[in-house]
Design an enzyme around this catalytic site. Structure first.
Site, PDB file in Angstrom:
ATOM      1  N   HIS A  69       0.825  -1.208   0.000  1.00  0.00           N
ATOM      2  CA  HIS A  69       0.000   0.000   0.000  1.00  0.00           C
ATOM      3  C   HIS A  69       0.862   1.261   0.000  1.00  0.00           C
ATOM      4  O   HIS A  69       0.592   2.216   0.720  1.00  0.00           O
ATOM      5  CB  HIS A  69      -0.953  -0.036   1.198  1.00  0.00           C
ATOM      6  CG  HIS A  69      -1.834  -1.251   1.201  1.00  0.00           C
ATOM      7  ND1 HIS A  69      -3.054  -1.280   0.572  1.00  0.00           N
ATOM      8  CD2 HIS A  69      -1.645  -2.489   1.703  1.00  0.00           C
ATOM      9  CE1 HIS A  69      -3.596  -2.490   0.705  1.00  0.00           C
ATOM     10  NE2 HIS A  69      -2.752  -3.234   1.386  1.00  0.00           N
ATOM     11  N   HIS A  73      -1.770   2.990  -5.286  1.00  0.00           N
ATOM     12  CA  HIS A  73      -1.944   1.546  -5.088  1.00  0.00           C
ATOM     13  C   HIS A  73      -3.416   1.169  -5.087  1.00  0.00           C
ATOM     14  O   HIS A  73      -4.298   2.017  -4.931  1.00  0.00           O
ATOM     15  CB  HIS A  73      -1.273   1.076  -3.794  1.00  0.00           C
ATOM     16  CG  HIS A  73      -1.890   1.639  -2.547  1.00  0.00           C
ATOM     17  ND1 HIS A  73      -1.481   2.825  -1.979  1.00  0.00           N
ATOM     18  CD2 HIS A  73      -2.883   1.167  -1.741  1.00  0.00           C
ATOM     19  CE1 HIS A  73      -2.192   3.064  -0.882  1.00  0.00           C
ATOM     20  NE2 HIS A  73      -3.062   2.080  -0.722  1.00  0.00           N
ATOM     21  N   HIS A  79      -8.285  -6.844   1.786  1.00  0.00           N
ATOM     22  CA  HIS A  79      -7.531  -5.904   2.623  1.00  0.00           C
ATOM     23  C   HIS A  79      -8.262  -5.587   3.927  1.00  0.00           C
ATOM     24  O   HIS A  79      -7.634  -5.282   4.936  1.00  0.00           O
ATOM     25  CB  HIS A  79      -7.297  -4.610   1.827  1.00  0.00           C
ATOM     26  CG  HIS A  79      -6.682  -3.492   2.589  1.00  0.00           C
ATOM     27  ND1 HIS A  79      -5.567  -3.634   3.384  1.00  0.00           N
ATOM     28  CD2 HIS A  79      -7.030  -2.166   2.670  1.00  0.00           C
ATOM     29  CE1 HIS A  79      -5.244  -2.471   3.912  1.00  0.00           C
ATOM     30  NE2 HIS A  79      -6.123  -1.569   3.505  1.00  0.00           N
TER      31      HIS A  79
END
Length: 257
Positions: A69, A73, A79
């Site tokens: 990250h 990104h 996540h």
């Protein structure tokens, strides 16, 4: 001519411009800073392996050390806890990497209030003027924050009360999570506001959009060069198996008169 032949000719002739939306990766690229006791990720580091010397007389290459990250990104659904059973970054559908984009510009409001939160009324007003959000495409949220990206302190804008950067309120995040878009792109360090932990749910973009299988795209540049509608975005993360995200090159194709 075929569509692709016409596109190639338009790119060569300049009637379609390629706009780079990507922040450059280097040791000074801003990254998210979490308060204790939470663990923080690495910033970007380039480690020289050889450079035309006794380590490799005719070649130059490096190791890179960085977070998934860092810089511009993509956040994959996995996540966030709400998307833990969803796709990793290697599972991002190819169709989500190339698609139409709309640019919702609130840079004036964000300049007056760094804690500005996009509302559902803002999105609906945009849709009334420009049409529905694009199916399988991207909502790019312009706040003007990219002008701060050369200075980490200014970019993160942190004081004793935390970070002050614009974001999206929970009701609006829920609306976008239920919309047909592939994801949301922002100019800030993450898709949520700096004070997103105070909202309900905390970090609503992460919680609601990733939980709905959408994607986040962060630290974009040059959104000011894109029209409100009509651009096509190309997002190219690394296919990291098991990865929660990846640095990415993000480009936009824009028709010019």
């Amino acid at each position: 001519m075929s569509v692709l032949t016409e596109l190639s000719a338009a790119l060569r002739g300049g009637s379609v411009e390629v706009v780079d939306l990507t922040a450059r990766l280097h040791s000074g690229t801003p990254i998210l800073r979490l308060p204790e006791p939470f663990a923080n990720t690495l910033g970007f580091e380039l480690e020289e392996v050889s450079r035309y010397d006794d380590r490799g007389p005719r070649w130059y290459h490096n190791n890179i050390h960085t977070s998934e990250h860092s810089g511009t990104h993509v956040d994959a659904p996995v996540h966030w806890y709400s998307g833990k059973d969803g796709a990793d970054i290697a599972g991002m559908p190819l169709g989500s990497m190339v698609g139409p984009a709309v640019v919702l510009d609130v840079s004036g409001k964000a300049a007056e209030d760094p804690d500005f939160l996009l509302t559902i009324e803002d999105v609906r007003a945009f849709e009334e003027e420009h049409g529905a959000l694009p199916e399988g495409g991207w909502l790019l949220y312009r706040t003007g924050w990219d002008v701060r990206s050369g200075d980490t302190e200014e970019f993160l804008n942190t004081d004793e009360n935390g970070s002050h950067t614009p974001g999206i309120d929970p009701e609006c995040a829920r609306y976008l999570a239920e919309s047909p878009i592939a994801g949301v792109g922002v100019e800030t360090v993450g898709t949520d506001a700096g004070r997103g932990f105070e909202l309900d749910p905390p970090f609503p973009c992460h919680d609601l959009l990733l939980g709905a299988g959408k994607y986040g795209l962060t630290q974009l540049q040059n959104l000011s060069r894109l029209p409100a509608t009509g651009a096509v975005v190309v997002v190219s993360p690394l296919p990291i198996v098991g990865g929660s995200g990846s640095p990415a090159r993000a480009l936009a194709l824009v028709e010019r008169a």
